[in-house]
Write an enzyme that holds these catalytic residues in place. Structure first.
Site, PDB file in Angstrom:
ATOM      1  N   LYS A  85      57.464  66.489  90.308  1.00  0.00           N
ATOM      2  CA  LYS A  85      58.656  66.249  91.104  1.00  0.00           C
ATOM      3  C   LYS A  85      59.016  64.762  91.065  1.00  0.00           C
ATOM      4  CE  LYS A  85      57.790  70.180  94.148  1.00  0.00           C
ATOM      5  NZ  LYS A  85      56.544  70.675  93.490  1.00  0.00           N
ATOM      6  N   SER A 133      48.273  64.774  95.386  1.00  0.00           N
ATOM      7  CA  SER A 133      48.250  66.227  95.488  1.00  0.00           C
ATOM      8  C   SER A 133      46.925  66.800  95.008  1.00  0.00           C
ATOM      9  CB  SER A 133      49.390  66.821  94.661  1.00  0.00           C
ATOM     10  OG  SER A 133      49.281  68.227  94.594  1.00  0.00           O
ATOM     11  N   LYS A 170      51.034  76.892 104.650  1.00  0.00           N
ATOM     12  CA  LYS A 170      51.032  76.381 103.282  1.00  0.00           C
ATOM     13  C   LYS A 170      49.580  76.178 102.878  1.00  0.00           C
ATOM     14  CE  LYS A 170      53.034  72.670 100.459  1.00  0.00           C
ATOM     15  NZ  LYS A 170      53.858  71.432 100.496  1.00  0.00           N
ATOM     16  N   GLU A 213      53.587  81.240  92.166  1.00  0.00           N
ATOM     17  CA  GLU A 213      53.217  80.752  93.498  1.00  0.00           C
ATOM     18  C   GLU A 213      54.141  81.349  94.562  1.00  0.00           C
ATOM     19  OE1 GLU A 213      54.606  76.954  94.915  1.00  0.00           O
ATOM     20  OE2 GLU A 213      55.153  76.402  92.866  1.00  0.00           O
TER      21      GLU A 213
END
Length: 308
Positions: free
Chosen positions: A160, A141, A87, A26
């Site tokens: 995370k 997400s 992003k 990424e």
């Protein structure tokens, strides 16, 4: 999977045509996840780590509205150093392309584009997931739903630790995304070796992961991604007491400042970097380098399996 209009880097194109191992990477970690000037240096180290393990790195991003699978060094430098890099999740790709934007791809977008390009293994740091207080905010997400429909192996250090780990694992189960621990039966928590949750499955080698991927192809049953959870060794994790204190502080600041949506993760990661005086950054770098190495070894094993 939708066919995106993208350009393959020369080395990646040659590797895919020859059936050589390729690892997707990424670009969000380069433009949004790490501070300058460390970000460019680390991005180059990640690619070098993939090469050292025998695979070709394919860092994915958007330059001037064009998706690139296998950024060259000039393009990587551009995304690491210019201001205003967007992003990009999957939903953003078309708008960014039409407006000629520079953009860094998230886990979701990288997974989707890599799969469209024919790349089966992807290395990242930590997966996105269900945010805390999601029952009120519905903040989850896009990584999760994208992986539900994207058959790619994602090597990561779990999700995370700033997220709701238990809820994320529940959602992954519901969405049919496979999760295996790499030499562990405990799910890692990014900065932390153990997030406190058991796993049903564990694999012990890159060859075993490659065998899982081969079995999935042979079954012919439509399936989503496979998460290979690769924990840090205990002596390399962030001090748990420091982690818990920093997280509590960060969550309080998050509420005070009214930060929501995709701004949450970079906000909290920046707080960790500041509050831990760089210790979390060092851990973050160790995570991605370890995952890049493992992903490359899996890609090598998978290419070997496919050729026999």
């Amino acid at each position: 999977m939708t066919n995106f209009h993208f350009r393959l880097g020369t080395e990646v194109d040659e590797a895919l045509r020859a059936g050589r191992p390729v690892v997707a990477l990424e670009s969000t970690i380069v433009s949004h996840g790490l501070p300058r000037p460390d970000n460019l240096h680390v991005a180059r180290r990640i690619e070098a780590t993939v090469r050292e393990a025998g695979a070709v790195p394919a860092t994915i991003g958007m330059v001037g509205g064009r998706l690139v699978v296998g950024l060259d060094d000039a393009e990587l430098t551009r995304l690491a150093t210019v201001d205003g890099v967007a992003k990009l999740s999957v939903r953003d790709l078309a708008v960014a392309a039409a407006t000629g934007a520079d953009g860094a791809t998230t886990v979701a977008a990288t997974s989707a584009v890599a799969t469209a390009a024919g790349i089966g293994v992807f290395a990242t740091g930590g997966l996105g997931g269900v945010h805390r207080e999601a029952a009120q905010t519905f903040d989850e997400s896009a990584d999760l739903v994208t992986l539900a429909r994207t058959p790619i192996a994602v090597v990561c250090a779990g999700v995370k630790s700033i997220l709701d780990v238990g809820a994320t694992l529940e959602r992954l189960e519901t969405l049919g995304v496979g999760v295996v621990g790499y030499r562990t039966r405990r799910f890692p928590g990014f900065y932390l070796t153990d997030a406190g949750f058991d796993l049903d499955w564990s694999v012990d080698s890159p060859e075993q992961v490659a065998a899982v991927l081969a079995a999935r192809r042979q079954h012919g049953v439509q399936s989503g991604g496979l998460i290979v959870a690769n924990p840090l060794p205990v002596d390399e994790q962030l001090d748990p007491a420091l982690h818990d204190r920093t997280l509590a502080e960060g969550l309080a600041l998050l509420e005070r400042d009214g930060v929501t949506g995709k701004a949450v993760t970079p906000y909290l990661l920046a707080h960790f970097h500041s509050a831990t005086e760089g210790a979390s950054l060092a851990v973050n770098v160790r995570i991605i380098l370890r995952n890049a190495d493992l992903a490359a070894r899996i890609a090598v094993a998978a290419a070997r399996t496919a050729s026999t």
